[in-house]
Motif scaffolding. Structure first.
Motif, PDB file in Angstrom:
ATOM      1  N   VAL A 177       0.838  -1.039   0.005  1.00 48.47           N
ATOM      2  CA  VAL A 177      -0.106   0.055   0.053  1.00 48.47           C
ATOM      3  C   VAL A 177       0.800   1.106   0.042  1.00 48.47           C
ATOM      4  O   VAL A 177       2.060   1.158   0.530  1.00 48.47           O
ATOM      5  CB  VAL A 177      -1.037   0.146   1.028  1.00 48.47           C
ATOM      6  N   GLN A 178       0.239   2.311  -0.459  1.00 47.96           N
ATOM      7  CA  GLN A 178       1.218   3.275  -0.499  1.00 47.96           C
ATOM      8  C   GLN A 178       1.167   4.497   0.619  1.00 47.96           C
ATOM      9  O   GLN A 178       0.143   4.560   1.197  1.00 47.96           O
ATOM     10  CB  GLN A 178       0.611   4.457  -1.907  1.00 47.96           C
TER      11      GLN A 178
ATOM     12  N   LEU B 197      -0.023   5.195   8.241  1.00 48.30           N
ATOM     13  CA  LEU B 197      -1.478   5.155   7.849  1.00 48.30           C
ATOM     14  C   LEU B 197      -2.550   4.894   9.107  1.00 48.30           C
ATOM     15  O   LEU B 197      -3.358   4.009   9.074  1.00 48.30           O
ATOM     16  CB  LEU B 197      -1.827   4.042   7.009  1.00 48.30           C
TER      17      LEU B 197
ATOM     18  N   THR C  34      -0.373  -5.453   6.837  1.00 46.87           N
ATOM     19  CA  THR C  34      -0.573  -4.789   5.596  1.00 46.87           C
ATOM     20  C   THR C  34      -2.035  -4.992   5.034  1.00 46.87           C
ATOM     21  O   THR C  34      -2.702  -4.080   4.397  1.00 46.87           O
ATOM     22  CB  THR C  34       0.366  -4.991   4.539  1.00 46.87           C
TER      23      THR C  34
ATOM     24  N   ILE D  54      -4.900  -3.035   6.101  1.00 53.61           N
ATOM     25  CA  ILE D  54      -4.833  -1.536   5.754  1.00 53.61           C
ATOM     26  C   ILE D  54      -5.280  -1.739   4.396  1.00 53.61           C
ATOM     27  O   ILE D  54      -6.124  -0.805   4.058  1.00 53.61           O
ATOM     28  CB  ILE D  54      -3.526  -1.073   5.942  1.00 53.61           C
ATOM     29  N   PHE D  55      -4.617  -2.683   3.762  1.00 49.19           N
ATOM     30  CA  PHE D  55      -5.214  -2.869   2.015  1.00 49.19           C
ATOM     31  C   PHE D  55      -6.792  -2.879   1.944  1.00 49.19           C
ATOM     32  O   PHE D  55      -7.231  -2.319   1.148  1.00 49.19           O
ATOM     33  CB  PHE D  55      -4.503  -3.711   1.475  1.00 49.19           C
TER      34      PHE D  55
ATOM     35  N   ALA E 116      -9.152  -2.281   3.964  1.00 54.46           N
ATOM     36  CA  ALA E 116      -9.737  -1.131   4.696  1.00 54.46           C
ATOM     37  C   ALA E 116      -9.766   0.260   3.666  1.00 54.46           C
ATOM     38  O   ALA E 116     -10.833   0.561   3.400  1.00 54.46           O
ATOM     39  CB  ALA E 116      -9.070  -0.708   5.855  1.00 54.46           C
ATOM     40  N   GLN E 117      -8.810   0.139   2.847  1.00 54.25           N
ATOM     41  CA  GLN E 117      -8.613   1.036   1.809  1.00 54.25           C
ATOM     42  C   GLN E 117      -9.332   0.795   0.462  1.00 54.25           C
ATOM     43  O   GLN E 117      -9.943   1.303  -0.306  1.00 54.25           O
ATOM     44  CB  GLN E 117      -7.096   1.223   1.362  1.00 54.25           C
ATOM     45  N   ASN E 118      -9.510  -0.760   0.528  1.00 57.32           N
ATOM     46  CA  ASN E 118     -10.249  -1.119  -1.039  1.00 57.32           C
ATOM     47  C   ASN E 118     -11.169  -2.259  -0.468  1.00 57.32           C
ATOM     48  O   ASN E 118     -11.143  -3.572  -0.713  1.00 57.32           O
ATOM     49  CB  ASN E 118      -9.342  -2.052  -1.818  1.00 57.32           C
TER      50      ASN E 118
END
Lengths: 227, 385
Positions: free
Chosen positions: B98-99, B164, B192, B195-196, B198-200
């Motif tokens: 993730v960025q 993040l 990760t 987080i990924f 959650a973002q997507n």
């Protein structure tokens, strides 16, 4: 003892279909300590003869010996060595390098002889003293008069203590006063240092100040007599 | 030397213009050399990350030697288990990215790389740690930071950092590699993935990976193993270390070709201008050459004098062009420093290379005029008006 001897010395130029015998079977001997002039009108072959004597040019036939050494078969590097060690040149246009001071110009032949810098400078200053130009040692050629420039060129010619000094119309660019001064200087150097000097000129005033006058016409010796 | 410098000074404007012509070429060469050095540094910094292991990506991913991790495509994490069954495989690590911060201009993006540490295998075999340790199996909520990112965050081993919105404990900080990994944060895969996802939120799968890194058992031929994995597991594409090296060398070849192109332009323009200047100098100084030969200079002496002048033009131009190039590099690096970007690197080759190049170039260009001068017949030369 002869410093220079020539035997059947010939230089032929070919221009188109015409051949010119600039020097034509010339036999000549110059003794140590002589002070002589080679006279002749324009195109008589006197400058070509000077170039042959000075190992600047090679003859078509015949021989030149400098200080007992035959030069005919020598390679360019060996001829350069003879010019460096045995001959001093003085030219009509002085030919001083404009980027060098008077003393540096005088040092130039010693540089080519690979003399060390301190020794080079000492001998160059000594030579400039002999021509009376010590006070102009650091001047560039552009700051010197014609007479002074030629005296620097004379100092350059004698700094290597050559066996023979060849001068090509050394007073050609000078007025009468300076001509007399230069000729007197050359004569003094000849007498004091036992320097052998041969001057090519078309000026009778110059010739009459030498002790031997060789007249040349059409590449041949017309007369050879004491002045 | 006295002669050379004074003769150069005689025609100041001409010497200056000749030098200037070469300076322009050498300036460009230095700046591009600095850029290439930086590219090579970044690529080499990546090498430790990809050259001792096999990279596995979705079969549909583009050709990107594993640098952009997955190329936007995903694999099921179940592929990892399939790969681990292939004989010769020591272990495999799923990876998801993730960025942290997007790239600005020419800067590298800051990334969070989640991976699954394999016992007894280092993910970064060439890179050293400046402090702490690598991640190990079973770690959770831990982070290993690249050097630049660690500096940015003011992170220290044992202290927490927030990435993040999630807090991690720093377990290690890597030495500077000058490569892209300097601005990466390595965290356990599960952290990760959370987080990924959650973002997507539209990704429903629980076991996603963008890339799988495969470690061979000791003594196993890694190239053969790569082909074996490729043929045993469906829907994947493997990149062996050799293939990765080849892709890397392809990239460096392109930059080398650009540098070579600039060098040839400099060669052409600079060379012609030196030839022109030296021919002019020889023509102007024919009488002087005649005089020097008359008083005993040999062909070699004259050749050295004129060649020395050409070499000096090259050396001065090379040094000036290089210094201006370094100045430009320093200025540009300073300008981009604030955004944590280094576009140029100065190496010994970047400094010495252009100077040697300019000197040799001018020497070669000056050879013909110098030979012409040296071979002059003294009688003809003295007749010149």
């Amino acid at each position: 003892m002869s410093i220079v001897t020539t035997s059947g010395l010939t230089k032929v130029y070919t221009v188109g279909e015409t051949t010119i015998n600039a020097v034509d079977g010339l036999d000549l001997a110059i003794e140590k300590g002589e002070f002589l002039s080679i006279m002749g009108p324009s195109g008589s072959g006197k400058t070509t003869l000077l170039h042959l004597l000075g190992c600047l040019d090679v003859p078509t036939s015949g021989t030149v010996s400098i200080d007992g050494k035959e030069t005919g078969e020598l390679k360019p590097t060996a001829l350069a060595a003879i010019r460096r060690e045995k001959i001093g040149f003085i030219f009509q246009e002085f030919n001083l390098l404009p980027v060098l001071s008077a003393v540096e110009n005088v040092e130039l032949p010693l540089r080519y002889q690979k003399v060390k810098p301190a020794e080079r400078r000492r001998r160059a200053l000594e030579a400039l003293a002999k021509v009376g130009l010590s006070e102009r040692a650091n001047n560039k050629p552009g700051q010197l008069s014609g007479g002074e420039a030629q005296r620097v060129a004379i100092a350059r010619a004698l700094v290597t203590e050559p066996a023979l000094v060849l001068a090509d119309e050394p007073t050609g660019e000078l007025d009468t006063t300076n001509t007399i001064r230069i000729m007197d200087l050359l004569r003094e150097l000849n007498e004091q240092l036992d320097l052998t000097v041969a001057i090519v000129t078309h000026d009778p005033m110059v010739a009459e100040r030498t002790r031997r006058v060789i007249s040349i016409r059409d590449g041949k010796i017309e007369s050879d007599k004491a002045a | 030397m006295t002669f050379i410098l004074r003769n150069m000074w005689r025609r100041k404007a001409r010497t200056f213009l000749t030098i200037f012509g070469i300076v322009v070429g050498i300036f460009a060469l230095t700046v591009l050399g600095g850029m290439t050095a930086r590219m090579n540094q970044q690529i080499n910094g990546m090498k430790g990350f990809i050259t001792d292991k096999i990279t596995v990506q979705p079969a549909t991913a583009g050709s990107h030697m594993g640098m952009d991790i997955g190329g936007g495509k995903f694999l099921e994490l179940s592929k990892k288990a399939e790969i681990e069954k292939v004989p010769g495989v020591k272990g495999a690590s799923g990876m998801i990215m993730v960025q942290l911060k997007a790239a600005e201009g020419m800067s590298q993006p800051q990334l969070m790389i989640g991976y699954q540490p394999v016992a007894g295998a280092s993910m970064f075999n060439n890179a050293k740690l400046s402090s702490g340790r690598e991640l190990k199996p079973g770690d959770a909520g831990k982070v290993l930071l690249g050097s630049t990112l660690a500096t940015d965050l003011g992170a220290k081993v044992g202290q927490p950092v927030t990435l993040l919105g999630k807090q991690f404990e720093v377990v290690g900080i890597m030495d500077t590699t000058l490569g892209v990994t300097d601005s990466w944060a390595f965290v356990p895969y599960q952290d990760t993935l959370g987080i990924f996802l959650a973002q997507n939120p539209y990704f429903k799968a629980e076991g996603l990976t963008q890339q799988i890194t495969v470690f061979p058992k000791p003594g196993v031929n890694i190239e053969t193993l790569s082909s074996k994995i490729q043929s045993s597991v469906a829907g994947i594409k493997t990149t062996s270390p050799k293939q990765a090296e080849k892709m890397i060398s392809n990239i460096t070849t392109i930059f080398s070709a650009i540098i070579l192109g600039i060098a040839f332009i400099a060669l052409f323009v600079g060379g012609l201008s030196v030839i022109n200047t030296m021919i002019m100098s020889v023509s102007e100084r024919r009488r002087e050459i005649g005089l020097k030969k008359a008083i005993g200079a040999t062909t070699g002496t004259i050749l050295r004098e004129y060649l020395g002048e050409a070499l000096m033009i090259g050396l001065v131009a090379g040094a000036c062009g290089m210094l201006l190039g370094l100045l430009a590099i320093a200025g540009l690096n300073r300008a981009t420093h604030a955004s944590n970007v280094v576009i140029f690197t100065v190496t010994a080759t970047v400094i010495i290379g252009p100077v040697i190049f300019a000197t040799i170039l001018a020497g070669l260009a000056g050879l013909f005029p110098a030979l012409r001068a040296a071979r002059l017949n003294p009688v003809d030369a003295l007749k010149e008006e």
